[in-house]
Design a protein around this motif. Structure first.
Motif: not given
Length: 338
Positions: A170-175
Motif C-alpha cells: 500500500k505504501a508503494f502504491r501511494l508513493r
C-alpha cells in the motif's frame, strides 16, 4: 507524518483493529433532513419542532425523491433571508460516506477534507446516518478552538499512518506514482541536453555550472514548499491567501535570486574570465530561483485544492517542475548569448 514527533491532546478510542468496522455502525441516526423546496423560515420552524440533535454542524438537504442533494452549514442557514429556498443557498457538492465504507476510509475523508461531519448514504443515496469527528476522540471537540481542531485532524492522520504501516504494498502504491514525476523530469532534462548539444559543446562553461544552477533551484523550491505545507496545515486556503502567498514568495525570490545570481556570476567571472558566461549563469540562477519559489507555493496549493495529499505528492512534482523549467531557461539563455 514523516519523522517528526507529534503530541496530541486526545486519546484515540478507535484502535487500528477497529478501523475495519463499518462507518455506519458508528454513525448517529439523530439528524435533521431538510427538503430543498423548503424556505429558510419553514426549515427553522421544522428544526424547532423536531429538535436538532447533538452537536449539529451541518444540515443536509434531500430532493423530492428523498436523495441527498445538498449540505447547508448552520451559519448559512441562520444568516439567509427567511423567504430564500434551501435549494438556492445550499452547497450542492456533497461528500458522502457509503454505508459499507470502513472507519479507516471514513477517517481518511476527515483528514483530507477537514470537515467535522459527513453524511452516510446507502446505494440509492438515501441518507442513513451522520458520522461525526467526535467518533475518533474521547473529548467533545470545541469548534471555537481552531488549534484544537487542527490537532484533531493531525491525530487522525497519525493513526491512519499507523494503520497503513503494516502494508509495504500500500505504501508503494501511494508513493511510487508521484515518483514518476521525477523520472519524467529527468527524461525531459536529458532530451533538453540533447537538443542543446551544440551549445554545450560550444560553451563548456554551461556544463561546468549546470549542477550548481539545478541544485540552487531545487534547494529554494524545497524551502518554499516546506513553508507552504506548514501554512496549509493551519489555514484553509482561499484565493486571497493564495495571492498573498504568491506575492510574498515572489518578493522573497527576487531578493534571494539577486543575491545568489550576483555571487555565482562573480565566481564564474573570477574563475573563467568570461563576462558573457557570468551573465548567462547569473541570470539563470536569478530566474530559476524565482521559478522555484513560485513552484514551491503553487504545486502544494494546487494539490490541496484537488484534494490530493500534498505531503507525499508535492516534493516530487515541485522538484520536477523546478528542474525542467530551470534547464529550459538555462539552455535557452546559453544558446542565445554564448
Amino acid at each position: 507524518m514523516g519523522a517528526e514527533r507529534w503530541i496530541f491532546p486526545f486519546a484515540m478510542p478507535a484502535t487500528p483493529s477497529h478501523f475495519r468496522e463499518t462507518a455506519l455502525a458508528h454513525a448517529s441516526r439523530d439528524f435533521v433532513l431538510l427538503r430543498e423546496s423548503q424556505t429558510v423560515d419553514e426549515a427553522l420552524r421544522m428544526i424547532r419542532e423536531q429538535g436538532m440533535g447533538e452537536r449539529i454542524v451541518y444540515f443536509y438537504v434531500e430532493n423530492a425523491e428523498g436523495r441527498l442533494n445538498g449540505v447547508l452549514p448552520t451559519r448559512r442557514l441562520l444568516t439567509a433571508a427567511p423567504e430564500a429556498l434551501l435549494g438556492e443557498i445550499m452547497v450542492r457538492r456533497v461528500v458522502a460516506i457509503p454505508q459499507h465504507a470502513t472507519l479507516l476510509e471514513a477517517c481518511e475523508l476527515f483528514v483530507l477534507y477537514k470537515f467535522f461531519a459527513f453524511p452516510v448514504v446507502d446505494a440509492n443515496r438515501h441518507m442513513v446516518g451522520v458520522l461525526d469527528v467526535g467518533v475518533f476522540t474521547e473529548e467533545v471537540l470545541d469548534l471555537s478552538e481552531p488549534d484544537k481542531a487542527s490537532d484533531t485532524f493531525e491525530m487522525l492522520g497519525f493513526h491512519i499512518a499507523q494503520a497503513r504501516e503494516a502494508s509495504p504494498w500500500k505504501a508503494f502504491r501511494l508513493r511510487f506514482p508521484w515518483l514518476l514525476a521525477t523520472i519524467s523530469s529527468g527524461t525531459v532534462g536529458a532530451l533538453l541536453a540533447g537538443a542543446f548539444e551544440a551549445t554545450l559543446a560550444r560553451a563548456v562553461i554551461v556544463a561546468f555550472f549546470l549542477a550548481l544552477v539545478l541544485a540552487l533551484a531545487e534547494s529554494v523550491s524545497i524551502q518554499s514548499m516546506t513553508l507552504t505545507l506548514q501554512a496549509l496545515k493551519v489555514k484553509a486556503p482561499d484565493w486571497k491567501w493564495f495571492r498573498g502567498a504568491v506575492s510574498r514568495e515572489a518578493g522573497a525570490a527576487a531578493f534571494i535570486g539577486l543575491a545568489c545570481g550576483l555571487l555565482v556570476a562573480f565566481i564564474v567571472f573570477f574563475w573563467r574570465q568570461s563576462g558573457m558566461g557570468a551573465l548567462v549563469v547569473g541570470s539563470s540562477v536569478f530566474g530559476s530561483v524565482i521559478i522555484a519559489c513560485l513552484a514551491g507555493v503553487c504545486v502544494p496549493s494546487l494539490l490541496h485544492a484537488m484534494r490530493l495529499d500534498p505531503k507525499i505528492a508535492a516534493g516530487p512534482i515541485t522538484l520536477a517542475v523546478a528542474d525542467v523549467l530551470t534547464l529550459l531557461l538555462y539552455f535557452s539563455l546559453a544558446a542565445w548569448l554564448l
